[in-house]
Design an enzyme around this catalytic site. Sequence first.
Site, PDB file in Angstrom:
ATOM      1  N   THR A  46       0.853  -1.185   0.000  1.00  0.00           N
ATOM      2  CA  THR A  46       0.000   0.000   0.000  1.00  0.00           C
ATOM      3  C   THR A  46       0.895   1.242   0.000  1.00  0.00           C
ATOM      4  O   THR A  46       2.064   1.171   0.378  1.00  0.00           O
ATOM      5  CB  THR A  46      -0.961  -0.003   1.207  1.00  0.00           C
ATOM      6  OG1 THR A  46      -0.182  -0.074   2.402  1.00  0.00           O
ATOM      7  CG2 THR A  46      -1.921  -1.188   1.138  1.00  0.00           C
ATOM      8  N   THR A  48       1.530   4.438   1.571  1.00  0.00           N
ATOM      9  CA  THR A  48       2.340   4.959   2.672  1.00  0.00           C
ATOM     10  C   THR A  48       3.249   3.878   3.247  1.00  0.00           C
ATOM     11  O   THR A  48       4.400   4.139   3.580  1.00  0.00           O
ATOM     12  CB  THR A  48       1.447   5.565   3.776  1.00  0.00           C
ATOM     13  OG1 THR A  48       0.667   6.614   3.197  1.00  0.00           O
ATOM     14  CG2 THR A  48       2.264   6.123   4.919  1.00  0.00           C
ATOM     15  N   CYS A  49       2.745   2.667   3.317  1.00  0.00           N
ATOM     16  CA  CYS A  49       3.522   1.559   3.876  1.00  0.00           C
ATOM     17  C   CYS A  49       4.757   1.265   3.020  1.00  0.00           C
ATOM     18  O   CYS A  49       5.839   1.015   3.545  1.00  0.00           O
ATOM     19  CB  CYS A  49       2.651   0.312   3.981  1.00  0.00           C
ATOM     20  SG  CYS A  49       1.129   0.577   4.925  1.00  0.00           S
ATOM     21  N   SER A  50       4.591   1.306   1.693  1.00  0.00           N
ATOM     22  CA  SER A  50       5.677   0.970   0.773  1.00  0.00           C
ATOM     23  C   SER A  50       6.583   2.142   0.424  1.00  0.00           C
ATOM     24  O   SER A  50       7.727   1.939   0.038  1.00  0.00           O
ATOM     25  CB  SER A  50       5.098   0.400  -0.529  1.00  0.00           C
ATOM     26  OG  SER A  50       4.523  -0.857  -0.296  1.00  0.00           O
TER      27      SER A  50
END
Length: 161
Positions: A46, A48-50
């Site tokens: 996703t 922000t996560c990546s």
Amino acid sequence: MSIQIGQPLPDIEIKTIADGRIEPARTGALFAGRKAVLFAVPGAFTPTCSEKHLPGYVQHVGEFQARGVDVFCLAVNDAYVMQAWAASQQVPPGLMLLADGNADFTRALGLERDGSAYGMGLRARRFALYAEDGVVRQLHVEAPGEFRVSSAEAMLAALAG
């Protein structure tokens, strides 16, 4: 109710991803006898996560290790997704990913969120905690839509201060 400072982390079976391998483990054994930062993301791959969350820890993992702190990344994804994400993010040795496919550990922590409105189902809230010998010493949970208190930089500052 979510886990609180001073409480032990729950002992749940989970899958670990390290050095490209998937292995079963129990969280009680993973966190016993060590200083650890556990951060959680709503989902592998996703935005922000990546783009921010995991990359910050990848960049700073050596600083945590220099302080004697192990780093773990948790997501409610299956182990094969987490394995692919680790490879795509070039996760270095010393940063272990935890696949909580059925959200058992996340629910036991009380840090789940309902992402059904976004087609994601049950997920982990974005958070970071610091534990010593499996006992929570610091807990930083993000407000919905935010990314501030659980970043690698924020955790390094929290550990320093």
